[in-house]
Scaffold this motif. Structure first.
Motif: not given
Length: 359
Positions: A226, A246, A255, A265
């Motif tokens: 990320l 990810h 995150l 995500r």
């Protein structure tokens, strides 16, 4: 000898193509209905998943004139209850005497059962008219059903000497406006557009079809760690949704930042192209577009995630031994190990040339 149904099937295929990019996870399907005298009385195509299928649209248009007539369909009529009722039952209720199909549906829920139901009811069924064309039209759907993952298209634009950017990263614009408009059209035919973190950092792309498709294709960023910019066009999801893929070891602060932006995500164990496509296949994606940098493009090729290549060649010379090229290392040690694409097509896009390759 050419089938007398071929012209009607070609019309049905033209209708089916009108739904391109809008029907996933369903296939593209077109249908024409002829009366007893062979006159066209109804036609339709599947417009979007969850809405009536092609046969239903065509039969509604035909009404009672369909009784005793012929339905020409690009794909075997479905025979199961999903979000819409079975098309095989609609054809029987309409009283058609004959059904002509281009190909069988490989979906295990259908796979010959729809045709068997029609035959058992006394309907004359003819298969295989324009089958090759139908398979090409639905190559994405077929690939997902048979392989469990979407068909992969890899696209890049490069200079005549094979550069996709200058050594300093400058790349806008190698290709001209007609080629860029073609890319927007290509995106509209895909369910997802995939890039890596490097492309987001270097180009800050928008990755939309510029309104040619509603909804826009899903924008996918694959980045194990990320390492992504705080500001990016992809984080604004008012125009199109974004999915960031990810690994489980990605930093917590990253995150939290993505969660705060409302970006979806997905955690993948290996965070590899093949693993990503399997996940997108489960989401119902039939066809995806790789618009990524050289390393991710090479990984996608190595893992069998690319079935078609589209290269835009601009009449420019960029030079520079450190300039970027379309592909990273493919792990080849002999030229004879290179994959040879059996089909190629060349066309002009303004001052640029487009070369399309497929198996």
């Amino acid at each position: 000898m050419s089938s007398p149904w071929r012209p009607w099937m070609q019309r049905a295929l033209q209708l089916a193509a009108l739904g391109n990019g809008r029907t996933s996870p369903n296939p593209l399907v077109g249908c024409v209905v002829l009366d007893r005298a062979g006159q066209l009385v109804g036609e339709g195509f599947h417009q979007r998943a969850g809405t009536p299928h092609a046969e239903v649209h065509a039969l509604r248009q035909a009404g009672e004139r369909a009784r005793g007539g012929t339905a020409v369909v690009t794909l075997e009529p479905c025979c199961h209850h999903g979000r819409t009722p079975p098309c095989s039952e609609a054809l029987l209720a309409a009283g058609v005497a004959r059904v002509v199909v281009a190909m069988r549906d490989p979906d295990p829920r259908v796979a010959g059962k729809g045709l068997a139901q029609l035959r058992d009811a006394g309907v004359d069924v003819l298969e295989g008219v324009c089958e090759a064309e139908a398979r090409i039209l639905n190559r994405g759907f077929l690939h997902r059903v048979e392989q469990g993952r979407p068909l992969g298209l890899l696209k890049w634009a490069m200079s005549l000497d094979g550069r996709t950017a200058l050594p300093n990263g400058s790349s806008q614009w190698i290709s001209g406006p007609p080629a860029r408009a073609w890319v927007h059209h290509l995106r509209a035919q895909c369910d997802a557009v995939i890039v890596g973190g490097g492309t987001v950092r270097a180009d800050n792309p928008l990755l939309t079809s510029r309104g040619q498709r509603t909804p826009e294709p899903l924008r996918v960023v694959i980045s194990r760690s990320l390492d992504l910019p705080k500001q990016a066009q992809l984080w604004n999801q008012s125009e199109a949704a974004t999915l960031v893929v990810h690994s489980s070891s990605a930093p917590a602060e990253q995150l939290d930042r993505l969660d705060g932006l409302g970006v979806e995500r997905l955690v993948l164990e290996r965070c590899e192209p093949l693993e990503l496509l399997e996940a997108l296949g489960q989401r119902g994606c039939n066809q995806v577009l790789w618009e990524c940098g050289p390393e991710l493009a090479a990984a996608a090729l190595r893992q069998g995630c690319v079935q078609q290549v589209a290269a835009v060649l601009a009449p420019k010379l960029l030079g520079g031994t450190a300039a970027r090229t379309p592909l990273g290392d493919l792990g080849l040690v002999d030229v004879n190990q290179a994959v040879a694409w059996s089909r190629s097509r060349l066309q002009q896009l303004g001052n640029d040339c487009l070369l399309e390759l497929s198996p």
